[in-house]
Design a protein around this motif. Structure first.
Motif, PDB file in Angstrom:
ATOM      1  N   CYS A  32       0.842  -1.197   0.000  1.00 58.73           N
ATOM      2  CA  CYS A  32       0.000   0.000   0.000  1.00 58.73           C
ATOM      3  C   CYS A  32       0.879   1.250   0.000  1.00 58.73           C
ATOM      4  O   CYS A  32       1.758   1.417   0.863  1.00 58.73           O
ATOM      5  CB  CYS A  32      -0.915  -0.011   1.227  1.00 58.73           C
ATOM      6  SG  CYS A  32      -1.961   1.447   1.366  1.00 58.73           S
ATOM      7  N   ASP A  37       0.999  -1.299   4.270  1.00 62.10           N
ATOM      8  CA  ASP A  37       0.410  -2.611   4.513  1.00 62.10           C
ATOM      9  C   ASP A  37       0.355  -3.394   3.194  1.00 62.10           C
ATOM     10  O   ASP A  37       0.629  -2.847   2.125  1.00 62.10           O
ATOM     11  CB  ASP A  37      -1.002  -2.438   5.092  1.00 62.10           C
ATOM     12  CG  ASP A  37      -1.528  -3.721   5.731  1.00 62.10           C
ATOM     13  OD1 ASP A  37      -0.782  -4.728   5.736  1.00 62.10           O
ATOM     14  OD2 ASP A  37      -2.672  -3.719   6.220  1.00 62.10           O
ATOM     15  N   LYS A  38      -0.017  -4.662   3.262  1.00 60.76           N
ATOM     16  CA  LYS A  38      -0.115  -5.474   2.052  1.00 60.76           C
ATOM     17  C   LYS A  38      -1.261  -4.954   1.183  1.00 60.76           C
ATOM     18  O   LYS A  38      -2.404  -4.870   1.627  1.00 60.76           O
ATOM     19  CB  LYS A  38      -0.359  -6.933   2.414  1.00 60.76           C
ATOM     20  CG  LYS A  38      -0.376  -7.855   1.206  1.00 60.76           C
ATOM     21  CD  LYS A  38      -0.548  -9.304   1.634  1.00 60.76           C
ATOM     22  CE  LYS A  38      -0.568 -10.221   0.421  1.00 60.76           C
ATOM     23  NZ  LYS A  38      -0.725 -11.657   0.806  1.00 60.76           N
ATOM     24  N   THR A  40      -3.979  -4.898  -1.985  1.00 64.76           N
ATOM     25  CA  THR A  40      -4.855  -5.877  -2.654  1.00 64.76           C
ATOM     26  C   THR A  40      -5.118  -5.519  -4.108  1.00 64.76           C
ATOM     27  O   THR A  40      -5.830  -6.244  -4.796  1.00 64.76           O
ATOM     28  CB  THR A  40      -6.195  -5.986  -1.911  1.00 64.76           C
ATOM     29  OG1 THR A  40      -6.816  -4.698  -1.865  1.00 64.76           O
ATOM     30  CG2 THR A  40      -5.993  -6.516  -0.493  1.00 64.76           C
ATOM     31  N   CYS A  49      -4.120  -0.944   0.263  1.00 61.57           N
ATOM     32  CA  CYS A  49      -4.706  -2.048   1.019  1.00 61.57           C
ATOM     33  C   CYS A  49      -6.214  -1.832   1.124  1.00 61.57           C
ATOM     34  O   CYS A  49      -6.730  -0.766   0.776  1.00 61.57           O
ATOM     35  CB  CYS A  49      -4.077  -2.140   2.408  1.00 61.57           C
ATOM     36  SG  CYS A  49      -4.351  -0.667   3.417  1.00 61.57           S
TER      37      CYS A  49
END
Length: 399
Positions: A32, A37-38, A40, A49
């Motif tokens: 992100c 953060d991870k 998507t 994210c």
């Protein structure tokens, strides 16, 4: 176009290494750009994210106004991203998230409907692609089952009373005499059956509901035996396995057949000149814990509006259950059941619309374990009913 620092490959790589998140080259870009953060995917024109995507959408749609309590230079990370909403929102804008890409609630609903419709259309296309042409052997098996079903269950429904003077045991029905005409096996022609019927009032017990139910149960058991004998694969089994399958499936097949006469509005079963319902079940001693699941089963199955062929194939599936206790040739029986299931699926795909056939086959399969549960409950219930009214065949089946 200048690449923001957050999207710089070297920075991303360093961040991945520190977080132990990089397993391949693609993972370097799945972070992100707002909080680290991870990510998507791309949301509102930026790789983010789910948390930052939702935050940005809510802020814009609700027209929220935030004020930083510090100097408007808060560093936004995964851990502290909720501490300062003002700086988080500014970071979203700096990273390229666009408010004009946020759809209205109506647009979101319409988009979801389009996606759902596309998925359904794709499923229907898949069903059309999977439509199988029944082989001559499979069609012959269907014709055999339908004929047996018509002969054993539909044609004889109005004359279900049984000759108590000449009971036939299961062993007799499973003996080589099954090659004889059904009238010889039953030791009585239809005229004699009508003459001996407990429905004609010529016997003192004709007014007893429990006696009528016992006679109906015996008739159904006999017809299940006759039906099974018409299946070539069944006749090839050892006599011991035939008896085991019949004892285990008699109640289940009876329920499948009885469903054809079930009225979902009145919850009654229509057997020619007579009807049976919940009151009759109570009169013979059945308990609510047995009656309720039976009614539920028949209502659910009846709503599917099955054809005679589908009922017949379901009955065959119930008979060839390889997990019946005491069987000696389970592998052969399992193979026959798989073949019957394939025929049922092929028949449904070829006779039903693509939309109906997509769900009907798994629905029908789900009724088989439900029938097994009903059979277990029935086994407990039958022991509580006055057994002096049982015919020899019922005693043998449910012993």
């Amino acid at each position: 176009m200048e690449i923001p620092a957050e999207l710089d490959t070297s920075t991303k790589a360093a961040s991945c290494v520190s977080n132990n998140n990089c397993n391949d080259e693609d993972d370097e870009f799945k972070i992100c750009v707002v909080c680290g953060d991870k990510a998507t995917g791309f949301h509102f024109h930026a790789m983010t994210c789910e948390g930052c995507k939702g935050f940005f959408r809510r802020t814009v749609k609700m027209d929220l106004q935030f004020t930083c309590p510090f100097t408007s230079t808060c560093a936004i990370t995964k851990k502290n991203r909720r501490h300062c909403q003002a700086c988080r929102f500014q970071k979203c804008l700096q990273m390229g998230m666009r408010s004009n890409l946020i759809m209205s609630d109506e647009a979101v609903t319409a988009r979801r409907e389009r996606i759902k419709e596309r998925k359904e259309n794709q499923m229907l296309q898949d069903v059309e692609t999977e439509r199988m042409t029944l082989t001559p052997q499979q069609q012959e098996r269907i014709d055999c089952l339908v004929k047996a079903h018509q002969t054993c269950f539909i044609s004889n429904f109005p004359k279900f009373a049984i000759l108590r003077d000449a009971p036939q045991q299961i062993e007799a029905f499973c003996s080589p005499s099954y090659l004889q005409p059904l009238s010889d096996v039953c030791s009585a022609d239809p005229g004699q059956w009508r003459h001996m019927s407990y429905l004609d009032g010529q016997h003192s017990v004709s007014s007893s509901v429990i006696t009528q139910m016992a006679e109906l149960g015996t008739f159904m058991a006999r017809q299940v035996i006759n039906f099974a004998k018409e299946i070539p694969e069944f006749r090839l089994l050892l006599i011991e396995d035939q008896i085991t399958l019949l004892k285990g499936s008699a109640f289940e097949v009876s329920q499948i057949v009885a469903n054809m006469t079930f009225n979902t509005q009145t919850c009654m079963w229509d057997y020619g000149n007579d009807q049976f319902g919940i009151k009759d079940a109570f009169d013979v001693g059945c308990h609510l814990w047995f009656i309720e699941p039976v009614i539920k089963f028949h209502k659910n199955l009846r709503t599917l509006e099955l054809s005679v062929a589908e009922y017949a194939l379901m009955a065959a599936l119930a008979i060839f259950a390889p997990d019946r206790p005491g069987l000696t040739n389970r592998d052969n029986i399992d193979q026959v059941q798989e073949e019957m299931a394939a025929i049922l699926k092929g028949y449904i795909n070829n006779t039903r619309s693509a939309r109906d056939s997509r769900m009907l086959f798994p629905k029908l399969l789900s009724f088989l374990p439900e029938l097994r549960s009903l059979s277990e409950i029935h086994g407990k219930q039958i022991l509580l009913i006055q057994q002096e009214f049982w015919t020899p065949l019922l005693k043998e089946i449910f012993s």
